[in-house]
Scaffold this motif. Structure first.
Motif, PDB file in Angstrom:
ATOM      1  N   ARG A  28      -7.629 -15.486  49.784  1.00  0.00           N
ATOM      2  CA  ARG A  28      -8.036 -15.916  51.013  1.00  0.00           C
ATOM      3  C   ARG A  28      -9.403 -16.710  50.455  1.00  0.00           C
ATOM      4  O   ARG A  28      -9.945 -16.553  49.332  1.00  0.00           O
ATOM      5  CB  ARG A  28      -8.834 -14.746  51.770  1.00  0.00           C
ATOM      6  N   ARG A  29      -9.861 -17.751  50.985  1.00  0.00           N
ATOM      7  CA  ARG A  29     -11.144 -18.560  50.516  1.00  0.00           C
ATOM      8  C   ARG A  29     -12.421 -17.603  50.750  1.00  0.00           C
ATOM      9  O   ARG A  29     -13.421 -17.690  49.867  1.00  0.00           O
ATOM     10  CB  ARG A  29     -11.099 -19.639  51.447  1.00  0.00           C
ATOM     11  N   LYS A  30     -12.211 -16.731  51.759  1.00  0.00           N
ATOM     12  CA  LYS A  30     -13.501 -15.766  51.908  1.00  0.00           C
ATOM     13  C   LYS A  30     -13.049 -14.488  51.709  1.00  0.00           C
ATOM     14  O   LYS A  30     -12.009 -13.816  52.376  1.00  0.00           O
ATOM     15  CB  LYS A  30     -14.012 -15.803  53.429  1.00  0.00           C
ATOM     16  N   ASP A 100      -2.453 -22.545  55.679  1.00  0.00           N
ATOM     17  CA  ASP A 100      -3.585 -22.568  56.655  1.00  0.00           C
ATOM     18  C   ASP A 100      -4.841 -22.766  55.359  1.00  0.00           C
ATOM     19  O   ASP A 100      -5.584 -21.942  55.077  1.00  0.00           O
ATOM     20  CB  ASP A 100      -3.923 -21.326  57.510  1.00  0.00           C
ATOM     21  N   PRO A 101      -5.129 -24.127  54.943  1.00  0.00           N
ATOM     22  CA  PRO A 101      -5.922 -24.209  54.203  1.00  0.00           C
ATOM     23  C   PRO A 101      -7.375 -23.857  54.413  1.00  0.00           C
ATOM     24  O   PRO A 101      -8.278 -23.847  53.169  1.00  0.00           O
ATOM     25  CB  PRO A 101      -5.836 -25.866  53.733  1.00  0.00           C
ATOM     26  N   GLU A 102      -7.647 -24.014  55.667  1.00  0.00           N
ATOM     27  CA  GLU A 102      -9.108 -23.411  55.637  1.00  0.00           C
ATOM     28  C   GLU A 102      -9.109 -21.982  55.576  1.00  0.00           C
ATOM     29  O   GLU A 102     -10.200 -21.398  55.112  1.00  0.00           O
ATOM     30  CB  GLU A 102      -9.415 -23.665  57.448  1.00  0.00           C
ATOM     31  N   ASP A 103      -8.166 -21.020  55.449  1.00  0.00           N
ATOM     32  CA  ASP A 103      -8.332 -19.736  55.304  1.00  0.00           C
ATOM     33  C   ASP A 103      -7.696 -19.454  54.032  1.00  0.00           C
ATOM     34  O   ASP A 103      -8.196 -18.156  53.172  1.00  0.00           O
ATOM     35  CB  ASP A 103      -7.296 -18.943  56.309  1.00  0.00           C
TER      36      ASP A 103
END
Length: 137
Positions: A28-30, A100-103
């Motif tokens: 995950r990005r976050k 989902d590149p944002e996630d």
């Protein structure tokens, strides 16, 4: 011993995907606390079974078509407080990609020897038993 209670948010369905001797992990990005690398997973939608959510989330996050093979276990996750359902899945098609590149930042196929570097805090016991059965030494 008292089990932690789940919060009121929807449950999370996690896909435990082993293919060609490796486990699929997503980063995950976050991070969620210590959780950075984890299984493809997401919220169970209203009216959706955990198995159906597992298949949908795996497709959305990784581009892979999977079949839910076996429920491995359920728990309230100690770090997130979310009710978690873990399902063993088989790859049936698709092309691996970050859905989902944002996630999601990246995906990885991880061998047994590498697991501790991706998940240093260990796995939920029923998931670990499944990995012991399916991942070669």
């Amino acid at each position: 011993m008292t089990r932690p209670a789940a919060d009121n948010r929807p449950g999370i369905a996690a896909a435990v995907v082993v293919h060609e001797g490796r486990l699929l992990m997503v980063r995950r990005r976050k991070s969620e606390g210590e959780l950075s690398w984890q299984f493809p997973a997401g919220e169970i939608e209203p009216g959706e079974s955990p198995g159906a959510a597992t298949v949908r989330e795996a497709k959305e996050e990784t581009g892979l078509d999977v079949t839910a093979v076996r429920l491995l276990g359920e728990r309230v996750h100690p770090a997130t407080g979310r009710r978690m359902t873990y399902t063993a899945c088989e790859v049936t098609g698709g092309t691996l990609r970050v859905g989902d590149p944002e996630d999601l930042a990246e995906l990885a196929w991880v061998g047994r020897a590498e697991l501790a570097s991706y998940v240093p805090y260990g796995f939920f016991e029923p998931v670990q038993r499944y990995l012991d059965e399916t991942l070669p030494d």
